[in-house]
Write a protein that holds these residues in place. Structure first.
Motif, short mmCIF file in Angstrom:
data_model
loop_
_atom_site.label_atom_id
_atom_site.label_comp_id
_atom_site.label_asym_id
_atom_site.label_seq_id
_atom_site.Cartn_x
_atom_site.Cartn_y
_atom_site.Cartn_z
N ALA A 1 -7.79 6.30 -0.86
CA ALA A 1 -7.07 5.85 0.23
C ALA A 1 -7.55 6.32 1.50
N ASP B 1 1.20 5.73 -0.08
CA ASP B 1 0.77 6.84 -0.08
C ASP B 1 1.75 7.99 -0.63
N ALA C 1 -4.89 2.14 1.58
CA ALA C 1 -4.41 1.86 0.12
C ALA C 1 -4.29 0.19 0.16
N ALA C 2 -3.79 -0.44 1.10
CA ALA C 2 -3.39 -1.65 1.06
C ALA C 2 -4.62 -2.47 1.39
N GLY D 1 0.78 -1.23 -0.06
CA GLY D 1 0.05 -0.04 0.06
C GLY D 1 0.95 1.21 -0.02
#
Lengths: 317, 317
Positions: free
Chosen positions: B98, B32, B295-296, B30
């Protein structure tokens, strides 16, 4: 007639016979330095009949002399010092002062409102006090400027698109003008080039939409009128140009394409109406000459006054 | 633990034993990517118990990966393609997505409001429709953003100074904060550096003045609340997140330092109050994990759903 200076061609549009060097005569140069072009005029220091200014001997046009709105003055002084010998006097003033002088034919009294890409209101009293309002450019809320009007229009298109604001004719007209296919592309267009002048070119689109009855465009122009009028009113109030009873007459010079629209939706006319409600002595003066001539007249007026004082020969000491 | 890649040191803050390479296990990264730093986390693709997410195996921090708000996505895709073999799947999403996932633990449903230097509202329905409001940055009128609030404050100082606006405590507080001696210097300060984040640092000054009873500062915050709420309401309305009767429950994730002020004048609380008047089903969700984990979780949630569909083995063809 063209002459070269340091690799740059200065175009002298006209020059009177015998005007070269002035034949020993004392001369004034009036300079209007802008971001797109610089204009310089030359006139003699001679007394003139009332309501007439001295003749313009020559006029030259060159490129940008104001690379940075903050450092521009310093840059100009460096250029001038480089060209002229030490015994030449020079004065550098805010361009609003030259604009005022272009309406009052060199007299520093009254108020000037400029509204082009940016906007500024500047005022002078007969006893030499001065005041300014606006002129702090786009980020600091000059909402009556061409940039301010156009930025509000583009914002209204985005707000209508994402559901925050009412539908507006500005959407169709702006996209058509810029040859874009969707409001999303308008975001890219806005940030592709940070030039305020580029955004300000959309003012005629806003005027057209307001004339066609669009409420959003109409509100943007009404707000701009309030903003422009409030700048003038702040200057007039601070300087007391309107006298103690608020009714004294004073000249108001209005300059710039936002005020010279001269269409059915006449921004300049609305601004005057708004100011006159508070100050009935407001006397609208349109600029009679270009700002470079205004700058020269400023110096001419100053020197003629000095000359007249010398002639009167009164020594109070 | 630090590792080097192309001359840049990536700092792995922690790594579980045996986590190197995942021991053949399938992994999710993930990412950012921001303008000041980039955070990357790694988690396994394993089913998890309800209300719990999989463990974070490793976390790395590096510098800027978003040099340009417009071209950022393209840049990220180039980096990712360069690092990973062709059989690795990757998805690039707006960072608002996210942020939503960081509150909903990976589920794409509801609305997210971000208000830091900039502001954006983003929403998703369970059937995959999406909508956005604001997020067009400073020039296009994101007045609820930190930049928008601070720019209005600085403008108010200038207006009070030149006589267009009422006196305000913001003058004294802003000049003190920036160690300037007059509002004239504030113009120079504003244009000395075009960074929006720099202007946005003045938000706490506005909050303090409003808390001390200053009407101008109070009006600026009230306007920001209306702007932020209108972004969310536009998204909720367009997506019908509130159901047909306007009362359905939906999660609203709120992120960013403008909303997390947590002072007496609580911008976030006022925004929620304003939205709830129109949509009583608004359910405030604070982000539980950082956006990189969000996000992950987004990818994890997507893959687990795919896995469950495969397990159910239903073939409708």
């Amino acid at each position: 007639m063209k002459r070269e200076r340091k690799g740059e061609v200065w175009d002298f549009e006209h020059e009177l016979p015998g005007g070269s060097g002035g034949g020993g005569q004392k001369l004034i140069l009036g300079l209007d330095g802008g971001t797109t072009k610089t204009i310089c005029v030359c006139m003699p220091i001679i007394p003139s009949t009332p309501n007439h200014s001295p003749p313009v001997y020559a006029r030259a046009v060159a490129g940008c002399s104001n690379h940075n709105s903050v450092g521009g003055y310093v840059f100009l002084v460096l250029i001038i010092s480089d060209i002229f010998p030490n015994d030449v006097e020079y004065y550098v003033e805010n361009d609003a002062v030259a604009a005022l002088a272009s309406g009052t034919m060199g007299k520093l009294h009254g108020c000037v409102l400029i509204a082009g890409t940016g906007t500024i209101a500047y005022g002078y009293t007969k006893d030499g006090r001065e005041a300014r309002a606006s002129g702090a450019e786009a980020i600091l809320g000059d909402w009556g400027s061409g940039y301010g009007i156009a930025a509000k229009a583009v914002t209204s298109v985005i707000r209508a698109y994402d559901g925050r604001g009412p539908e507006t004719m500005l959407t169709c007209s702006t996209l058509h003008e810029l040859q874009l296919s969707s409001p999303d592309e308008l975001i890219g267009w806005t940030y592709a080039d940070p030039s305020w002048a580029r955004v300000a070119t959309l003012v005629p689109v806003v005027v057209s939409c307001a004339e066609a009855g669009d409420q959003v465009a109409n509100d943007i122009l009404l707000h701009a009128v309030q903003e422009l009028a409030s700048s003038v009113k702040a200057v007039v109030h601070r300087l007391g140009l309107c006298g103690k009873d608020g009714k004294d007459s004073f000249p108001l010079v209005m300059v710039g394409n936002v005020l010279e629209a001269n269409k059915r939706w006449d921004i300049g006319k609305e601004v005057i109406g708004c100011i006159s409600k508070d100050f009935p002595g407001t006397r609208l003066v349109r600029a009679k000459v270009e700002p470079a001539v205004g700058a020269a007249l400023l110096a001419w007026n100053y020197l003629i006054e000095q000359y007249q004082q010398e002639l009167s020969g009164v020594d109070y000491n």
